[in-house]
Structures are given as C-alpha cells and as structure tokens.
Design a protein around this motif. Structure first.
Motif, PDB file in Angstrom:
ATOM      1  N   SER A  34       0.830  -1.192   0.000  1.00  0.00           N
ATOM      2  CA  SER A  34       0.000   0.000   0.000  1.00  0.00           C
ATOM      3  C   SER A  34       0.864   1.241   0.000  1.00  0.00           C
ATOM      4  CB  SER A  34      -0.915   0.010   1.235  1.00  0.00           C
ATOM      5  OG  SER A  34      -0.153   0.000   2.417  1.00  0.00           O
ATOM      6  N   PRO A  35       0.323   2.362  -0.549  1.00  0.00           N
ATOM      7  CA  PRO A  35       1.112   3.595  -0.595  1.00  0.00           C
ATOM      8  C   PRO A  35       1.501   4.051   0.807  1.00  0.00           C
ATOM      9  CG  PRO A  35      -0.857   3.750  -1.960  1.00  0.00           C
ATOM     10  CD  PRO A  35      -0.995   2.505  -1.145  1.00  0.00           C
ATOM     11  N   THR A  36       2.735   4.513   0.946  1.00  0.00           N
ATOM     12  CA  THR A  36       3.214   4.998   2.233  1.00  0.00           C
ATOM     13  C   THR A  36       3.952   6.306   2.035  1.00  0.00           C
ATOM     14  OG1 THR A  36       5.235   3.688   1.982  1.00  0.00           O
ATOM     15  CG2 THR A  36       3.439   2.711   3.256  1.00  0.00           C
ATOM     16  N   PRO A  37       3.897   7.208   3.022  1.00  0.00           N
ATOM     17  CA  PRO A  37       4.626   8.469   2.888  1.00  0.00           C
ATOM     18  C   PRO A  37       6.108   8.271   3.115  1.00  0.00           C
ATOM     19  CG  PRO A  37       3.562   8.360   5.020  1.00  0.00           C
ATOM     20  CD  PRO A  37       3.109   7.141   4.253  1.00  0.00           C
ATOM     21  N   GLY A  38       6.906   9.081   2.434  1.00  0.00           N
ATOM     22  CA  GLY A  38       8.337   9.064   2.661  1.00  0.00           C
ATOM     23  C   GLY A  38       8.679   9.851   3.909  1.00  0.00           C
ATOM     24  N   VAL A 115       7.219  12.634   0.885  1.00  0.00           N
ATOM     25  CA  VAL A 115       6.867  12.071  -0.416  1.00  0.00           C
ATOM     26  C   VAL A 115       5.826  10.972  -0.252  1.00  0.00           C
ATOM     27  CG1 VAL A 115       7.714  10.890  -2.476  1.00  0.00           C
ATOM     28  CG2 VAL A 115       9.144  12.617  -1.355  1.00  0.00           C
ATOM     29  N   LEU A 116       4.744  11.074  -1.009  1.00  0.00           N
ATOM     30  CA  LEU A 116       3.724  10.035  -1.073  1.00  0.00           C
ATOM     31  C   LEU A 116       3.886   9.270  -2.380  1.00  0.00           C
ATOM     32  CD1 LEU A 116       0.540  12.025   0.061  1.00  0.00           C
ATOM     33  CD2 LEU A 116       2.074  10.661   1.482  1.00  0.00           C
ATOM     34  N   MET A 117       3.877   7.956  -2.311  1.00  0.00           N
ATOM     35  CA  MET A 117       3.939   7.107  -3.505  1.00  0.00           C
ATOM     36  C   MET A 117       2.594   6.405  -3.660  1.00  0.00           C
ATOM     37  SD  MET A 117       7.196   7.224  -4.739  1.00  0.00           S
ATOM     38  CE  MET A 117       7.872   5.675  -5.348  1.00  0.00           C
ATOM     39  N   THR A 118       2.102   6.321  -4.884  1.00  0.00           N
ATOM     40  CA  THR A 118       0.804   5.687  -5.104  1.00  0.00           C
ATOM     41  C   THR A 118       0.883   4.167  -5.090  1.00  0.00           C
ATOM     42  OG1 THR A 118       1.074   5.789  -7.512  1.00  0.00           O
ATOM     43  CG2 THR A 118      -0.086   7.625  -6.438  1.00  0.00           C
ATOM     44  N   ARG A 119       2.070   3.616  -5.213  1.00  0.00           N
ATOM     45  CA  ARG A 119       2.253   2.175  -5.029  1.00  0.00           C
ATOM     46  C   ARG A 119       3.580   1.939  -4.326  1.00  0.00           C
ATOM     47  NH1 ARG A 119       5.080  -0.185  -9.804  1.00  0.00           N
ATOM     48  NH2 ARG A 119       5.139   1.287 -11.539  1.00  0.00           N
ATOM     49  N   THR A 133      -5.349   8.770  -7.548  1.00  0.00           N
ATOM     50  CA  THR A 133      -5.610  10.200  -7.409  1.00  0.00           C
ATOM     51  C   THR A 133      -6.032  10.554  -5.989  1.00  0.00           C
ATOM     52  OG1 THR A 133      -6.339  10.175  -9.719  1.00  0.00           O
ATOM     53  CG2 THR A 133      -6.760  12.173  -8.473  1.00  0.00           C
ATOM     54  N   ALA A 134      -6.720   9.643  -5.314  1.00  0.00           N
ATOM     55  CA  ALA A 134      -7.059   9.890  -3.913  1.00  0.00           C
ATOM     56  C   ALA A 134      -5.792  10.062  -3.080  1.00  0.00           C
ATOM     57  CB  ALA A 134      -7.901   8.739  -3.368  1.00  0.00           C
ATOM     58  N   THR A 135      -4.730   9.323  -3.439  1.00  0.00           N
ATOM     59  CA  THR A 135      -3.451   9.482  -2.749  1.00  0.00           C
ATOM     60  C   THR A 135      -2.780  10.788  -3.124  1.00  0.00           C
ATOM     61  OG1 THR A 135      -3.086   7.088  -2.599  1.00  0.00           O
ATOM     62  CG2 THR A 135      -1.140   8.498  -2.450  1.00  0.00           C
ATOM     63  N   LYS A 138      -3.657  14.189  -1.527  1.00  0.00           N
ATOM     64  CA  LYS A 138      -3.218  14.494  -0.163  1.00  0.00           C
ATOM     65  C   LYS A 138      -1.945  15.335  -0.150  1.00  0.00           C
ATOM     66  CE  LYS A 138      -5.102  10.094   1.491  1.00  0.00           C
ATOM     67  NZ  LYS A 138      -4.765   8.752   2.039  1.00  0.00           N
ATOM     68  N   ALA A 139      -1.366  15.573  -1.320  1.00  0.00           N
ATOM     69  CA  ALA A 139      -0.102  16.297  -1.422  1.00  0.00           C
ATOM     70  C   ALA A 139      -0.323  17.759  -1.794  1.00  0.00           C
ATOM     71  CB  ALA A 139       0.797  15.616  -2.441  1.00  0.00           C
ATOM     72  N   ASP A 140       0.763  18.508  -1.885  1.00  0.00           N
ATOM     73  CA  ASP A 140       0.721  19.890  -2.360  1.00  0.00           C
ATOM     74  C   ASP A 140       0.878  19.964  -3.874  1.00  0.00           C
ATOM     75  OD1 ASP A 140       0.638  21.353   0.234  1.00  0.00           O
ATOM     76  OD2 ASP A 140       2.533  20.299   0.539  1.00  0.00           O
ATOM     77  N   VAL A 141       1.577  18.984  -4.438  1.00  0.00           N
ATOM     78  CA  VAL A 141       1.820  18.926  -5.869  1.00  0.00           C
ATOM     79  C   VAL A 141       2.047  17.470  -6.231  1.00  0.00           C
ATOM     80  CG1 VAL A 141       4.312  19.284  -5.596  1.00  0.00           C
ATOM     81  CG2 VAL A 141       3.216  19.895  -7.757  1.00  0.00           C
ATOM     82  N   ALA A 142       1.709  17.080  -7.462  1.00  0.00           N
ATOM     83  CA  ALA A 142       1.798  15.674  -7.847  1.00  0.00           C
ATOM     84  C   ALA A 142       2.327  15.525  -9.264  1.00  0.00           C
ATOM     85  CB  ALA A 142       0.433  14.998  -7.732  1.00  0.00           C
ATOM     86  N   VAL A 143       3.106  14.453  -9.469  1.00  0.00           N
ATOM     87  CA  VAL A 143       3.657  14.126 -10.785  1.00  0.00           C
ATOM     88  C   VAL A 143       3.456  12.642 -11.037  1.00  0.00           C
ATOM     89  CG1 VAL A 143       5.735  14.009 -12.205  1.00  0.00           C
ATOM     90  CG2 VAL A 143       5.362  15.970 -10.701  1.00  0.00           C
ATOM     91  N   SER A 144       2.907  12.321 -12.185  1.00  0.00           N
ATOM     92  CA  SER A 144       2.747  10.932 -12.604  1.00  0.00           C
ATOM     93  C   SER A 144       3.806  10.630 -13.661  1.00  0.00           C
ATOM     94  CB  SER A 144       1.339  10.712 -13.181  1.00  0.00           C
ATOM     95  OG  SER A 144       1.119   9.361 -13.486  1.00  0.00           O
ATOM     96  N   ILE A 145       4.505   9.510 -13.481  1.00  0.00           N
ATOM     97  CA  ILE A 145       5.642   9.164 -14.338  1.00  0.00           C
ATOM     98  C   ILE A 145       5.278   8.029 -15.277  1.00  0.00           C
ATOM     99  CG2 ILE A 145       8.023   8.334 -14.365  1.00  0.00           C
ATOM    100  CD1 ILE A 145       8.367   9.642 -11.626  1.00  0.00           C
ATOM    101  N   HIS A 146       5.522   8.255 -16.574  1.00  0.00           N
ATOM    102  CA  HIS A 146       5.222   7.272 -17.610  1.00  0.00           C
ATOM    103  C   HIS A 146       6.310   7.302 -18.680  1.00  0.00           C
ATOM    104  CE1 HIS A 146       0.970   6.206 -16.580  1.00  0.00           C
ATOM    105  NE2 HIS A 146       1.051   7.357 -15.925  1.00  0.00           N
TER     106      HIS A 146
END
Length: 260
Positions: A34-38, A115-119, A133-135, A138-146
């Motif tokens: 499950s996603p966990t904060p850094g 840092v929050l990771m979605t997986r 996206t629910a994860t 919870k942040a101030d800014v988000a980046v999805s990597i592909h």
C-alpha cells in the motif's frame, strides 16, 4: 462544486531557495503493498508534500479482471488501470516508471520533502486511477511518471496537463500548466531529450481524458519521459545513468515550480 487545495503559505515557499544537487541511487523498495509516505526532514523542501505516481504495475498483465474494470473519470469511463508499453527489447514501462520514481523520491526526501507514492513496489496490481488520485490529492503537488508507446518514428518527451472541466479542475489548470512548463524546461536541459515531435506543442499536451488529471484537486501533470518504441529514446530509457538524470531533472522542475 470546485475543490480548492489550500495554498502553501508564502513563508514556506520562501525557504525553497536551495537548488537540487548531487547524485543519488534508487531508493530501496518499500515493504508492503500500500502507498506509504516518505520521510520528512530538514532542507529547502521541508513542509512540502510531493506525490509521485509511477504508472502501471508489474502484476497488471496477469490480472485483467482487476485492471479492466471501468471507473468514472468525469469525461468518460475508463479501465481501472492498464499494463503500459515496453521497448523492443522487452524493458517494461512499469519497471521504468518505478525506477525513476524511486530515484525521484530519494532526491526529494534529501531536500526535506514528505513524499507520497501511489504504489509501494513494482510487483502488485493497480491501484486504480481513482485510488491513485485519492493518494496524490493528499499532497501539495503531484507528478505521474510514464513512458510512451508511440510510433517508432516519433521521439522525445511530452507532459500532459489538465484542461478546464467546470466544477472540477477550475483551481488547478493554471498552476498545473506552470508545473508543466517548469518540468519541461528542466527535463529538456537536464536529460538532453527534446520535446516530442509527434504529439503535443513544444512538449505540452493538454488532455481531458486522463483520470489522474480530471480527478486531481492539486497541481498535477503526467510526464511521458520518452518514447519506448523509438530506438534512440529506448537506448536512453534503458540506461540507469540516464534515468538518474531524468529523476534529477524532474526534481529540479518540481522545485522550480514550488519556488515561484
């Protein structure tokens, strides 16, 4: 109804004066599924929470009954998740995404960010784009990597950003565009890869069909770090040293955005 994420106090943003520097190795794979904060710490990004969404997952292909389930992304229904693409030599996009995300996480944590990771690893299934996206919300800014799977003739990176969907993305369109520009400039400078020649406009690609953008309540972009189907791009994406530069460039872009 529009959902507004509280603005980060100017006093916090004022401390973001130090540039990212140095070279880091990939972060260790977190235990669990499950996603966990850094870890948060001292540094120019202390007090800031950044969400990283490594696209897809290593177990998706074996579980179509999960990832093919339809979810509502406001403008349409889409699959819960997908398998992603791969290079001609079989290097999977989900593995690339996870590797760069782990490197980026370590760089941001070294600057004091939470840092929050979605997986939590590259061995699971999903999660659905709605849960991702629910994860990230919870942040101030988000980046999805592909990494993209375009035609073999196409090369370069592009950044997808949200468009205006009344009552949903009203508050994030402009800051997300600023985030896209900051990452584009840093990524091109840091990696030497040019903006895509087959999609987008100077590396920027507004989209109304991406659930991770439509459902976002915080500034967010999706970075297609290169085209896995193009040999020149694939040679870069499969090089660990280049992936480190990609992570450093993403970190620099995120920091530049936060300093504005």
């Amino acid at each position: 109804m529009s959902h507004r994420k509280p603005s980060r106090p100017l006093a916090v943003l004022a401390v973001l004066a130090l540039a990212l520097a140095g070279c880091a190795s990939p972060a260790a794979t977190p235990a669990g599924g499950s996603p966990t904060p850094g870890r948060a710490g001292d540094g120019p990004l202390a007090g800031i929470t950044v969400a990283i969404d490594p696209g897809h997952n290593g177990g998706n292909a074996e579980h179509p009954e999960v990832i093919d389930a339809q979810v509502d992304v406001i403008t349409k229904k889409k699959p819960c998740d997908t398998t992603g693409t791969e290079t001609d030599d079989g290097y999977a996009e989900h593995a690339f995404n996870w590797d760069v995300a782990a490197r980026l996480r370590e760089l941001l944590e070294a600057q004091g960010a939470t840092v929050l990771m979605t997986r939590a690893d590259d061995n699971g299934v999903g999660p659905c784009i709605t849960d991702r996206t629910a994860t990230t919300n919870k942040a101030d800014v988000a980046v999805s990597i592909h990494a993209d799977g375009g035609s073999k003739e196409g090369h370069g990176f592009h950044i997808m950003e949200p468009v205006l969907i009344k009552g949903h993305t009203d508050d994030i369109v402009q800051p997300s565009h600023e985030l896209a520009l900051a990452i584009r400039d840093a990524y091109q400078d840091g990696t030497g890869l040019s903006p895509a020649n087959y999609i987008g406009d100077h590396g920027i690609n507004p989209r109304d069909d991406m659930g991770g953008l439509n459902l976002s309540e915080v500034p967010k972009v999706m970075v297609e770090c290169g085209n896995m189907r193009n040999k020149g791009d694939a040679d870069k994406l499969t090089d660990p040293g280049w992936r480190q530069r990609a992570a450093q460039s993403l970190a620099a872009g995120i920091t530049a955005f936060l300093k504005r």
